[in-house]
Design an enzyme around this catalytic site. Sequence first.
Site, PDB file in Angstrom:
ATOM      1  N   HIS A 199       1.049  -1.259  -0.159  1.00  0.00           N
ATOM      2  CA  HIS A 199       0.078   0.026  -0.048  1.00  0.00           C
ATOM      3  C   HIS A 199       0.867   1.267  -0.072  1.00  0.00           C
ATOM      4  O   HIS A 199       2.086   1.181   0.618  1.00  0.00           O
ATOM      5  CB  HIS A 199      -1.007  -0.081   1.293  1.00  0.00           C
ATOM      6  CG  HIS A 199      -2.023   1.076   1.573  1.00  0.00           C
ATOM      7  ND1 HIS A 199      -1.662   2.173   1.842  1.00  0.00           N
ATOM      8  CD2 HIS A 199      -3.317   1.008   1.329  1.00  0.00           C
ATOM      9  CE1 HIS A 199      -2.951   2.999   1.967  1.00  0.00           C
ATOM     10  NE2 HIS A 199      -3.832   1.980   1.606  1.00  0.00           N
TER      11      HIS A 199
ATOM     12  N   ASP B 227       2.965  -4.469   8.091  1.00  0.00           N
ATOM     13  CA  ASP B 227       1.739  -3.671   7.574  1.00  0.00           C
ATOM     14  C   ASP B 227       0.356  -4.670   7.885  1.00  0.00           C
ATOM     15  O   ASP B 227       0.034  -5.431   7.090  1.00  0.00           O
ATOM     16  CB  ASP B 227       1.695  -3.262   6.187  1.00  0.00           C
ATOM     17  CG  ASP B 227       0.461  -2.375   5.935  1.00  0.00           C
ATOM     18  OD1 ASP B 227      -0.542  -2.534   6.981  1.00  0.00           O
ATOM     19  OD2 ASP B 227       0.353  -1.765   4.977  1.00  0.00           O
TER      20      ASP B 227
ATOM     21  N   GLN C 235      -4.630  -5.145   6.869  1.00  0.00           N
ATOM     22  CA  GLN C 235      -5.827  -6.056   6.344  1.00  0.00           C
ATOM     23  C   GLN C 235      -5.856  -7.377   7.128  1.00  0.00           C
ATOM     24  O   GLN C 235      -7.010  -7.902   7.218  1.00  0.00           O
ATOM     25  CB  GLN C 235      -5.244  -6.236   4.902  1.00  0.00           C
ATOM     26  CG  GLN C 235      -5.612  -5.061   3.952  1.00  0.00           C
ATOM     27  CD  GLN C 235      -6.762  -4.292   4.144  1.00  0.00           C
ATOM     28  OE1 GLN C 235      -8.044  -5.049   4.452  1.00  0.00           O
ATOM     29  NE2 GLN C 235      -7.037  -3.060   3.867  1.00  0.00           N
TER      30      GLN C 235
ATOM     31  N   LYS D 152     -10.390  -0.203  10.444  1.00  0.00           N
ATOM     32  CA  LYS D 152     -10.742  -1.429   9.807  1.00  0.00           C
ATOM     33  C   LYS D 152     -11.241  -2.704  10.680  1.00  0.00           C
ATOM     34  O   LYS D 152     -11.660  -3.765  10.247  1.00  0.00           O
ATOM     35  CB  LYS D 152      -9.608  -1.889   8.958  1.00  0.00           C
ATOM     36  CG  LYS D 152      -9.290  -0.961   7.946  1.00  0.00           C
ATOM     37  CD  LYS D 152      -8.155  -1.424   7.052  1.00  0.00           C
ATOM     38  CE  LYS D 152      -7.314  -0.069   6.378  1.00  0.00           C
ATOM     39  NZ  LYS D 152      -7.717   0.407   5.242  1.00  0.00           N
TER      40      LYS D 152
ATOM     41  N   CYS E 137      -4.638   2.524  -3.729  1.00  0.00           N
ATOM     42  CA  CYS E 137      -3.401   2.834  -2.944  1.00  0.00           C
ATOM     43  C   CYS E 137      -2.316   1.921  -3.423  1.00  0.00           C
ATOM     44  O   CYS E 137      -1.233   1.646  -2.516  1.00  0.00           O
ATOM     45  CB  CYS E 137      -3.482   3.333  -1.689  1.00  0.00           C
ATOM     46  SG  CYS E 137      -4.671   4.447  -1.313  1.00  0.00           S
TER      47      CYS E 137
HETATM   48  C1  PLP Z   1      -2.637  -2.479   3.337  1.00  0.00           C
HETATM   49  C2  PLP Z   1      -2.852  -1.247   3.899  1.00  0.00           C
HETATM   50  N1  PLP Z   1      -1.786  -0.392   4.544  1.00  0.00           N
HETATM   51  C3  PLP Z   1      -2.020   0.811   5.124  1.00  0.00           C
HETATM   52  C4  PLP Z   1      -3.344   1.390   5.038  1.00  0.00           C
HETATM   53  C5  PLP Z   1      -3.404   2.604   5.607  1.00  0.00           C
HETATM   54  O1  PLP Z   1      -4.159   2.664   6.981  1.00  0.00           O
HETATM   55  P1  PLP Z   1      -4.756   4.063   7.672  1.00  0.00           P
HETATM   56  O2  PLP Z   1      -5.786   4.175   7.192  1.00  0.00           O
HETATM   57  O3  PLP Z   1      -4.966   3.560   9.088  1.00  0.00           O
HETATM   58  O4  PLP Z   1      -3.793   4.950   7.669  1.00  0.00           O
HETATM   59  C6  PLP Z   1      -4.281   0.745   4.424  1.00  0.00           C
HETATM   60  C7  PLP Z   1      -5.596   1.375   4.454  1.00  0.00           C
HETATM   61  O5  PLP Z   1      -6.205   1.243   3.444  1.00  0.00           O
HETATM   62  C8  PLP Z   1      -4.002  -0.542   4.050  1.00  0.00           C
HETATM   63  O6  PLP Z   1      -5.127  -1.406   3.304  1.00  0.00           O
END
Ligand code: PLP
Length: 404
Positions: free
Chosen positions: A121, A198, A201, A224, A362
């Site tokens: 992402h 990360d 998900q 989420k 993203c």
């Molecule tokens: C895989 C992944 N990493 C990072 C993020 C960013 O998260 P946050 O919205 O909590 O900043 C997202 C959000 O869509 C995501 O899906």
Amino acid sequence: MNLKNIKKEFPIFRNKVHNNDLVYLDSANSSQKPLVVVDRIYDFYTKEFSNVGRSVHYLAVAATNLYENTRSSVQKYINAKDKNEIVFTKGATEAINLVANSFGQKYLKEGDEVLLTELEHHSNYVPWHYLRKSKGIKIEFAEINVNGEVTLESIEKKITKKTKIIAITHLSNVTGAILPVKEIIKLAHSKGIPVLIDGCQSAPHLKLDMQDLDCDFYAISCHKMYGPTGLGILYAKKKWLEELPPYQGGGGMINEVKKESISYGDLPNKFEAGTMATAQVIAFDESIKFLNKIGIENIVKHENELMDYGQELLRRNNSVTLIGNPKNKGAVLSFTMKDIHPHDIATILDEDGVAIRAGHHCCQILHDKLGLAATARASLGVYNTKDDLDQLNSSINKCKKIFE
Ligand SMILES: Cc1ncc(COP(=O)(O)O)c(C=O)c1O
């Protein structure tokens, strides 16, 4: 708590969208909120509000206890060794920025390599890109295979003597691939390389165990996980939080401030500068209670059943191409339809009350690799049912007819 009636716990499903029942298939973007979480925010602001960690009056002490109580709940939920390994941030994005900044400042120099994957992402790419600009580091990408997975071998291939940190997703928000993170961490540690995961998900869908995983950093997005927006979590091993410099400066993170010198507060205050997302943190305790009431094993089982059903449905639909076919797949169904732009798919589905996401999610590096500008994505949460997936499929068929 019975998953059969779970939609009743979420007030949003009482509303109609374009006169239809809401079929919410955008939980990878952000999940809906159960009433217990919404009520907790209301109650906190109307009956208990105070800032935390500062004043000594009744409300301030009570709010501070509630805030710290959530930290303990998170510690238990993810099986971290120490409560002070939990740092609250404004989102997973901030958690990753914190690590990239603090780790980068202290440990990275020109020519050093940071290893990511092609699945990342933007939140786990752009913060490292800044270090490319400011420090002259190099970014390497472990490649995906034809199934949209990143394997241990693909990571191993890209590790060099210059690799200083590996930062990878646990579960891809596009292909749904679940990475073999435990094996990757073991391999990295055998070469003395720390690992950031990360977990945006994975956290809502998989059982988390920081001690078993042995990762150095794990970023979580609370919105989420049926929690409030504006809140994320950075899990970091104590040793790192002790060694790393603070990310932001301000009130609450210091011990003593003089004209000539500053000393920092104890962990985790050193990384929580300024007034924090107090109400969100306190309400997030209800999200954890909610998840615990259902039980992560039941969530995994329910979502796996739905995924099998949804994948089969979409595979049989010959107007749909599923993106990625990983062996180990999380609750994400990305797809394309021949000659129909994903934004058109999402707009037409919306007319039926079916909420999906369209775009690059993203993940432009991944979409470039796949040779696609955009995909449509249906993603699942605890409240979804087979009926939701049937509705998705029939709205896709309607979309196909419109473009015939
Ligand atoms: C895989 C992944 N990493 C990072 C993020 C960013 O998260 P946050 O919205 O909590 O900043 C997202 C959000 O869509 C995501 O899906």
